[in-house]
Write a protein that holds these residues in place. Sequence first.
Motif, PDB file in Angstrom:
ATOM      1  N   VAL A   1      46.255  49.639  35.499  1.00 21.83           N
ATOM      2  CA  VAL A   1      45.172  50.776  35.281  1.00 21.83           C
ATOM      3  C   VAL A   1      44.836  51.642  36.420  1.00 21.83           C
ATOM      4  N   GLN A   2      45.390  51.089  37.758  1.00 22.13           N
ATOM      5  CA  GLN A   2      45.307  51.779  38.882  1.00 22.13           C
ATOM      6  C   GLN A   2      46.444  53.017  38.630  1.00 22.13           C
ATOM      7  N   GLN A   3      47.230  52.559  38.471  1.00 21.50           N
ATOM      8  CA  GLN A   3      48.571  53.514  38.248  1.00 21.50           C
ATOM      9  C   GLN A   3      48.297  54.643  37.063  1.00 21.50           C
ATOM     10  N   THR A   4      47.609  54.037  35.874  1.00 17.20           N
ATOM     11  CA  THR A   4      47.570  55.053  34.980  1.00 17.20           C
ATOM     12  C   THR A   4      46.576  56.044  35.135  1.00 17.20           C
TER      13      THR A   4
ATOM     14  N   GLU B   1      42.953  60.377  39.978  1.00 14.89           N
ATOM     15  CA  GLU B   1      41.812  59.496  40.682  1.00 14.89           C
ATOM     16  C   GLU B   1      42.260  58.229  40.995  1.00 14.89           C
ATOM     17  N   GLU B   2      41.578  57.729  42.150  1.00 15.36           N
ATOM     18  CA  GLU B   2      41.896  56.405  42.742  1.00 15.36           C
ATOM     19  C   GLU B   2      41.070  55.576  41.951  1.00 15.36           C
ATOM     20  N   TYR B   3      41.766  54.399  42.017  1.00 16.07           N
ATOM     21  CA  TYR B   3      40.934  53.407  41.321  1.00 16.07           C
ATOM     22  C   TYR B   3      41.415  51.837  41.972  1.00 16.07           C
ATOM     23  N   ARG B   4      40.530  50.925  41.935  1.00 21.15           N
ATOM     24  CA  ARG B   4      40.860  49.631  42.429  1.00 21.15           C
ATOM     25  C   ARG B   4      42.054  49.041  41.640  1.00 21.15           C
ATOM     26  N   GLN B   5      42.568  48.024  42.462  1.00 22.75           N
ATOM     27  CA  GLN B   5      43.950  47.262  41.563  1.00 22.75           C
ATOM     28  C   GLN B   5      43.182  46.712  40.328  1.00 22.75           C
ATOM     29  N   TYR B   6      43.718  46.868  39.088  1.00 24.31           N
ATOM     30  CA  TYR B   6      43.323  46.340  37.778  1.00 24.31           C
ATOM     31  C   TYR B   6      44.634  46.366  36.876  1.00 24.31           C
ATOM     32  N   ARG B   7      44.795  45.157  36.419  1.00 26.20           N
ATOM     33  CA  ARG B   7      46.009  44.964  35.517  1.00 26.20           C
ATOM     34  C   ARG B   7      45.333  44.274  34.192  1.00 26.20           C
TER      35      ARG B   7
ATOM     36  N   LEU C   1      42.405  42.633  16.726  1.00 26.38           N
ATOM     37  CA  LEU C   1      41.449  41.989  18.096  1.00 26.38           C
ATOM     38  C   LEU C   1      42.855  41.454  18.916  1.00 26.38           C
ATOM     39  N   LEU C   2      44.050  41.542  18.493  1.00 25.83           N
ATOM     40  CA  LEU C   2      45.181  41.089  19.353  1.00 25.83           C
ATOM     41  C   LEU C   2      45.842  42.215  19.973  1.00 25.83           C
ATOM     42  N   PRO C   3      46.505  41.654  21.209  1.00 23.63           N
ATOM     43  CA  PRO C   3      46.580  40.466  21.637  1.00 23.63           C
ATOM     44  C   PRO C   3      45.171  40.199  22.501  1.00 23.63           C
ATOM     45  N   CYS C   4      45.308  39.146  22.890  1.00 27.65           N
ATOM     46  CA  CYS C   4      44.201  38.556  23.950  1.00 27.65           C
ATOM     47  C   CYS C   4      44.462  38.866  25.154  1.00 27.65           C
ATOM     48  N   ASN C   5      43.213  40.001  25.836  1.00 25.35           N
ATOM     49  CA  ASN C   5      43.521  40.352  26.985  1.00 25.35           C
ATOM     50  C   ASN C   5      42.984  39.608  28.132  1.00 25.35           C
ATOM     51  N   VAL C   6      43.689  39.251  29.082  1.00 28.60           N
ATOM     52  CA  VAL C   6      43.459  38.805  30.391  1.00 28.60           C
ATOM     53  C   VAL C   6      43.780  39.913  31.422  1.00 28.60           C
ATOM     54  N   VAL C   7      42.483  39.950  32.525  1.00 30.43           N
ATOM     55  CA  VAL C   7      42.391  40.891  33.496  1.00 30.43           C
ATOM     56  C   VAL C   7      42.496  40.584  34.893  1.00 30.43           C
ATOM     57  N   VAL C   8      43.235  41.133  35.606  1.00 28.02           N
ATOM     58  CA  VAL C   8      43.372  40.845  37.153  1.00 28.02           C
ATOM     59  C   VAL C   8      42.716  41.769  37.762  1.00 28.02           C
ATOM     60  N   TYR C   9      42.022  41.581  38.888  1.00 23.93           N
ATOM     61  CA  TYR C   9      41.216  42.877  39.180  1.00 23.93           C
ATOM     62  C   TYR C   9      40.748  42.812  40.712  1.00 23.93           C
ATOM     63  N   GLU C  10      40.705  43.800  41.374  1.00 26.43           N
ATOM     64  CA  GLU C  10      39.968  43.688  42.731  1.00 26.43           C
ATOM     65  C   GLU C  10      38.750  43.788  42.430  1.00 26.43           C
ATOM     66  N   THR C  11      37.948  42.843  43.102  1.00 23.17           N
ATOM     67  CA  THR C  11      36.390  42.923  43.064  1.00 23.17           C
ATOM     68  C   THR C  11      35.648  43.900  43.968  1.00 23.17           C
ATOM     69  N   ASP C  12      34.490  44.336  43.893  1.00 26.52           N
ATOM     70  CA  ASP C  12      33.795  45.020  44.528  1.00 26.52           C
ATOM     71  C   ASP C  12      33.764  44.661  46.190  1.00 26.52           C
ATOM     72  N   ASP C  13      33.889  43.448  46.432  1.00 23.87           N
ATOM     73  CA  ASP C  13      33.877  42.933  47.707  1.00 23.87           C
ATOM     74  C   ASP C  13      35.266  42.609  48.324  1.00 23.87           C
ATOM     75  N   GLY C  14      36.353  43.175  47.513  1.00 20.65           N
ATOM     76  CA  GLY C  14      37.610  42.933  48.017  1.00 20.65           C
ATOM     77  C   GLY C  14      38.287  41.617  47.647  1.00 20.65           C
ATOM     78  N   GLU C  15      38.021  40.734  46.799  1.00 22.92           N
ATOM     79  CA  GLU C  15      38.443  39.506  46.364  1.00 22.92           C
ATOM     80  C   GLU C  15      39.150  39.877  45.120  1.00 22.92           C
ATOM     81  N   VAL C  16      39.839  38.695  44.540  1.00 22.14           N
ATOM     82  CA  VAL C  16      40.609  39.003  43.228  1.00 22.14           C
ATOM     83  C   VAL C  16      39.688  38.270  42.253  1.00 22.14           C
TER      84      VAL C  16
END
Length: 131
Positions: free
Chosen positions: A37-40, A47-53, A76-91
């Motif tokens: 998502v960040q790259q897209t 626009e800049e966006y947090r790391q988000y896949r 409703l497929l596939p089932c999505n799993v997201v990995v993202y940078e949180t507001d406080d910089g964690e994952v």
Amino acid sequence: MSYTLDKRVDGAFHDVVEQTIDALADEDFGILSDIDVQQTFAEKLDEEYRQYRILGACNPPLAKQALDEELQVGALLPCNVVVYETDDGEVGVSAVDAEVMLSVVENDDLDDIAAEVHERFERVLETLPAA
């Protein structure tokens, strides 16, 4: 009601993405799509966006069972799993709660499949190191 299973994870963002993909593979899920998502947003919106896949995960035997019961469930497929940078910089890692998602279909024949996906996603999250 929450529609995701969530966990804060210890580690660098890209490492957590790889750990998540590996944990999904251990539960027989392949990745059909991987959206950065960040790259897209950078390319399409300038626009800049947090790391988000967004990882589109699929377990073919479970997907086939679901499609055999309800042909339109493929929307409703596939089932999505997201990995993202949180507001406080964690994952963070969030997986769709298949029981909640498939409840909109109102087909009781999907309940066992949804429960199986839910349990597998819970195990995926359990394997990831907690923050």
